[in-house]
Design a protein around this motif. Structure first.
Motif, mmCIF file in Angstrom:
data_model
loop_
_atom_site.group_PDB
_atom_site.id
_atom_site.type_symbol
_atom_site.label_atom_id
_atom_site.label_comp_id
_atom_site.label_asym_id
_atom_site.label_seq_id
_atom_site.Cartn_x
_atom_site.Cartn_y
_atom_site.Cartn_z
ATOM 1 N N VAL A 75 0.106 0.047 -5.445
ATOM 2 C CA VAL A 75 0.608 -0.326 -4.121
ATOM 3 C C VAL A 75 1.999 0.231 -3.841
ATOM 4 C CG1 VAL A 75 1.789 -2.515 -4.650
ATOM 5 C CG2 VAL A 75 0.584 -2.248 -2.477
ATOM 6 N N SER A 76 2.751 0.590 -4.886
ATOM 7 C CA SER A 76 4.149 0.968 -4.690
ATOM 8 C C SER A 76 4.344 2.344 -4.064
ATOM 9 C CB SER A 76 4.907 0.870 -6.017
ATOM 10 O OG SER A 76 5.031 -0.478 -6.396
ATOM 11 N N ALA A 77 3.248 3.053 -3.796
ATOM 12 C CA ALA A 77 3.332 4.277 -2.999
ATOM 13 C C ALA A 77 2.167 4.327 -1.998
ATOM 14 C CB ALA A 77 3.324 5.510 -3.899
ATOM 15 N N TYR A 78 1.644 3.145 -1.644
ATOM 16 C CA TYR A 78 0.478 3.028 -0.767
ATOM 17 C C TYR A 78 0.919 2.727 0.660
ATOM 18 C CZ TYR A 78 -3.827 0.950 1.177
ATOM 19 O OH TYR A 78 -4.923 0.634 1.964
ATOM 20 N N HIS A 79 0.375 3.480 1.604
ATOM 21 C CA HIS A 79 0.693 3.270 3.013
ATOM 22 C C HIS A 79 -0.583 2.852 3.742
ATOM 23 C CE1 HIS A 79 4.708 4.722 2.325
ATOM 24 N NE2 HIS A 79 4.197 5.753 1.679
ATOM 25 N N TRP A 80 -0.646 1.571 4.035
ATOM 26 C CA TRP A 80 -1.868 0.932 4.523
ATOM 27 C C TRP A 80 -2.362 1.530 5.838
ATOM 28 C CZ3 TRP A 80 -2.079 -1.581 9.234
ATOM 29 C CH2 TRP A 80 -0.866 -1.874 9.844
ATOM 30 N N LYS A 81 -1.469 2.109 6.632
ATOM 31 C CA LYS A 81 -1.857 2.608 7.959
ATOM 32 C C LYS A 81 -2.785 3.821 7.872
ATOM 33 C CE LYS A 81 2.476 0.873 9.848
ATOM 34 N NZ LYS A 81 3.815 1.191 10.394
ATOM 35 N N ASP A 82 -2.795 4.486 6.707
ATOM 36 C CA ASP A 82 -3.689 5.636 6.529
ATOM 37 C C ASP A 82 -5.105 5.215 6.163
ATOM 38 O OD1 ASP A 82 -1.609 7.408 7.028
ATOM 39 O OD2 ASP A 82 -1.031 7.512 4.909
ATOM 40 N N ALA A 83 -5.323 3.901 5.971
ATOM 41 C CA ALA A 83 -6.630 3.423 5.497
ATOM 42 C C ALA A 83 -7.245 2.412 6.460
ATOM 43 C CB ALA A 83 -6.487 2.811 4.107
ATOM 44 N N ILE A 84 -7.043 2.624 7.756
ATOM 45 C CA ILE A 84 -7.683 1.806 8.785
ATOM 46 C C ILE A 84 -8.270 2.726 9.846
ATOM 47 C CG2 ILE A 84 -6.269 -0.273 8.447
ATOM 48 C CD1 ILE A 84 -4.557 0.667 10.836
ATOM 49 N N GLY A 85 -9.218 2.204 10.589
ATOM 50 C CA GLY A 85 -9.807 2.986 11.681
ATOM 51 C C GLY A 85 -10.836 3.991 11.189
ATOM 52 N N LYS A 86 -11.321 4.805 12.106
ATOM 53 C CA LYS A 86 -12.392 5.757 11.784
ATOM 54 C C LYS A 86 -11.886 6.969 11.022
ATOM 55 C CE LYS A 86 -15.315 4.409 15.681
ATOM 56 N NZ LYS A 86 -15.989 4.844 16.933
ATOM 57 N N ASN A 138 -8.921 6.571 0.621
ATOM 58 C CA ASN A 138 -8.616 5.575 1.641
ATOM 59 C C ASN A 138 -9.867 5.064 2.351
ATOM 60 O OD1 ASN A 138 -5.876 4.985 1.450
ATOM 61 N ND2 ASN A 138 -5.284 6.815 2.603
ATOM 62 N N GLU A 139 -11.019 5.290 1.746
ATOM 63 C CA GLU A 139 -12.272 4.806 2.334
ATOM 64 C C GLU A 139 -12.330 3.276 2.342
ATOM 65 O OE1 GLU A 139 -17.107 5.356 1.615
ATOM 66 O OE2 GLU A 139 -15.663 6.623 0.542
ATOM 67 N N PHE A 140 -11.736 2.680 1.318
ATOM 68 C CA PHE A 140 -11.652 1.215 1.226
ATOM 69 C C PHE A 140 -10.222 0.817 1.556
ATOM 70 C CE2 PHE A 140 -11.047 -2.890 -0.703
ATOM 71 C CZ PHE A 140 -12.287 -3.512 -0.657
ATOM 72 N N ARG A 174 -9.773 8.344 8.250
ATOM 73 C CA ARG A 174 -9.020 7.979 7.048
ATOM 74 C C ARG A 174 -8.343 9.219 6.475
ATOM 75 N NH1 ARG A 174 -10.831 2.686 5.495
ATOM 76 N NH2 ARG A 174 -11.522 1.812 7.485
ATOM 77 N N THR A 175 -7.113 9.051 6.042
ATOM 78 C CA THR A 175 -6.334 10.170 5.517
ATOM 79 C C THR A 175 -6.224 10.075 4.006
ATOM 80 O OG1 THR A 175 -5.013 10.146 7.553
ATOM 81 C CG2 THR A 175 -4.143 11.399 5.674
ATOM 82 N N PRO A 176 -6.918 10.925 3.249
ATOM 83 C CA PRO A 176 -6.765 10.904 1.790
ATOM 84 C C PRO A 176 -5.349 11.313 1.380
ATOM 85 C CG PRO A 176 -8.698 12.168 2.461
ATOM 86 C CD PRO A 176 -7.862 11.951 3.693
ATOM 87 N N TYR A 177 -4.942 10.880 0.212
ATOM 88 C CA TYR A 177 -3.636 11.294 -0.307
ATOM 89 C C TYR A 177 -3.683 11.280 -1.823
ATOM 90 C CZ TYR A 177 -2.273 6.551 -1.715
ATOM 91 O OH TYR A 177 -2.196 5.337 -2.343
#
Length: 496
Positions: free
Chosen positions: A73-84, A100-102, A86-89
């Motif tokens: 979680v310490s480098a996780y940005h939740w906004k990339d994992a919502i909506g249709k 970011n599928e889940f 999804r932005t992998p990182y």
């Protein structure tokens, strides 16, 4: 020698919070993808969740799940994992690509299906107070603001009402992305908590902590007024780099070290006037640490060794007995310990192992089943006398280990007793005489036990050597009740 357990059922010490039977999930190895979530599995429905895992978790009445980490979680940005879209990182904690599928919406859906409270741990490493408060907004506001409106656009009109939030994960540790020092941490938590509680004053907040005086003095002085909990973690068999697991006897020696961090943290809270105001969340714990060697290496394989976490023979009656001893300490100190999250619930060191043809229930699973199904919610006064001991030579000293560990409970509204009895001894059965209040009329007794064929027994695909058995006792009421508990076993005695 017969161990004697005296119970004063009239003296109620505390009421346990069911959240001490909580669980934990992190985006590490096969916990999420290939664990609870696997759209390619024949066991999954349209939502991608494995139904065999879901049903197994329902059986142990999981009250709360902590997510998404952990170090992740310490480098996780939740906004990339919502909506249709999804932005992998690239996840810098575990050095893998995260799809970011889940994300948040899937986690909440899973908790709703399971009937468990969601508990979200926020990014206090590379994240900001604003990012954390935006997450609260997305989850909890009905419609106000950009993020609540986006949740509605994403197909979730009703607010999620997530009650439990943590600021950070192990931010005191050099291994964590965005680690903080003592002075940084208190102020950062204060400013983050202010923003999060401005969005929703009803949430309950935790902050990453450790049973250390200096860390907590600054944290509580700066941010104590905003906190409802402090979070502590522990793994006793530390095998992150070398998967050389401790044997049964050494694990029993570890059971003698469970209580110390609870007491130390409790005393710190008390010294600063926070007892009764801030509770302890032991929100990441397990006997054995996760195996993830070479995570900083540029030349050595750091991915393949993680598969060693999936070797089912690693998880024996040592894990089951340790788990029960840990839960007994949480019950004993349930006046201050209100939550604990077994780390993790699926795969890695989890209680459930998934494979293509189904699942394996490891020994720890049956301890949770035993405790959630048969124990009570009221802790009553009890004490052991004349208990046998055995000795274990550790690296530093010889430790004396009592054969029996016990805690007595009853259920609200009932005079019946429900007693957890653990026999730590590797190969010797133990007789326990339970001395009961003669003024209460009891009718019968049943002993439920997690047992294994040996101290090293484990479950695997097609093999179940650890299981729960049931024994109706022949008891001449109103005399004291003597029961024999098998070696390396976990038991709950139900006296109606």
């Amino acid at each position: 020698m017969v161990s004697k357990l005296k119970i004063n059922s009239r003296r109620e010490l505390s009421k346990r919070d069911k959240k001490i039977f909580g669980q934990f999930l992190e985006h590490f190895h096969r916990q999420i993808y290939g664990g609870i979530y696997d759209p390619t599995s024949a066991f999954s429905e349209n939502n991608g969740f494995r139904q065999d895992v879901l049903e197994a978790l329902k059986r142990i009445q999981v009250p709360i799940i902590r997510w998404p980490g952990g170090c992740f979680v310490s480098a996780y940005h939740w906004k990339d994992a919502i909506g249709k879209q999804r932005t992998p990182y690239f996840d810098k904690a575990w050095r893998v690509e995260e799809s970011n599928e889940f994300g948040t919406d899937e986690f909440i859906e899973y908790c709703l299906l399971l009937g468990a409270e969601p508990y979200i741990c926020t990014n206090a490493g590379t994240g900001s107070a604003e990012e954390m408060s935006d997450w609260v907004e997305y989850c909890n506001l009905p419609s106000e603001g950009k993020w609540a409106k986006l949740r509605i656009e994403n197909g979730h009109p009703a607010p999620y009402k997530v009650k439990y939030w943590s600021i950070g994960n192990e931010n005191y540790g050099h291994w964590e992305m965005g680690a903080k020092d003592v002075k940084e941490w208190g102020r950062f938590v204060r400013e983050s908590a202010k923003m999060m509680k401005r969005v929703d004053p009803t949430i309950e907040l935790m902050a990453a902590s450790i049973s250390d005086l200096d860390w907590n003095l600054d944290l509580l002085r700066e941010a104590g007024q905003y906190l409802d909990w402090i979070s502590i973690h522990d793994y006793w068999d530390k095998v992150q780099e070398n998967n050389d697991l401790s044997d049964y006897e050494t694990c029993m020696a570890y059971t003698m070290d469970i209580e110390q961090p609870i007491l130390k943290t409790k005393y710190i809270l008390g010294s600063l006037g926070y007892l009764g105001k801030i509770r302890i969340a032991y929100d990441e714990w397990n006997l054995r640490g996760w195996h993830h060697p070479h995570v900083n290496s540029g030349t050595e394989d750091y991915l393949t060794p993680r598969d060693k976490n999936d070797i089912n023979s690693s998880y024996t009656m040592a894990d089951a007995v340790f788990t029960a001893c840990f839960l007994n300490q949480c019950l004993k100190h349930s006046d201050v310990v209100g939550m604990a999250n077994f780390s993790p619930i699926v795969n890695t060191r989890g209680a459930i192992f998934t494979h293509q043809e189904g699942i394996v229930l490891r020994p720890t699973y049956f301890v949770f089943e035993l405790y959630t199904r048969y124990l009570g919610d009221i802790i009553v006064d009890s004490w052991l006398s004349e208990s046998s001991i055995f000795h274990v030579d550790t690296a530093n000293m010889t430790k004396s280990i009592p054969n029996v560990d016990a805690i007595a409970t009853k259920r609200s509204g009932s005079e019946g007793l429900r007693v957890a009895l653990i026999n730590r001894h590797p190969d010797q059965a133990e007789s326990v005489t339970v001395q009961l209040d003669s003024s209460i009329q009891y009718s019968n007794a049943v002993l439920y036990s997690v047992v294994g064929d040996s101290k090293d027994a484990y479950n695997d695909i097609g093999k179940e050597h650890v299981r729960i058995i049931e024994q109706h006792l022949n008891w001449k009421i109103p005399s004291d009740l003597t029961v024999e508990i098998q070696p390396h076993s976990v038991n709950v005695l139900v006296i109606k």
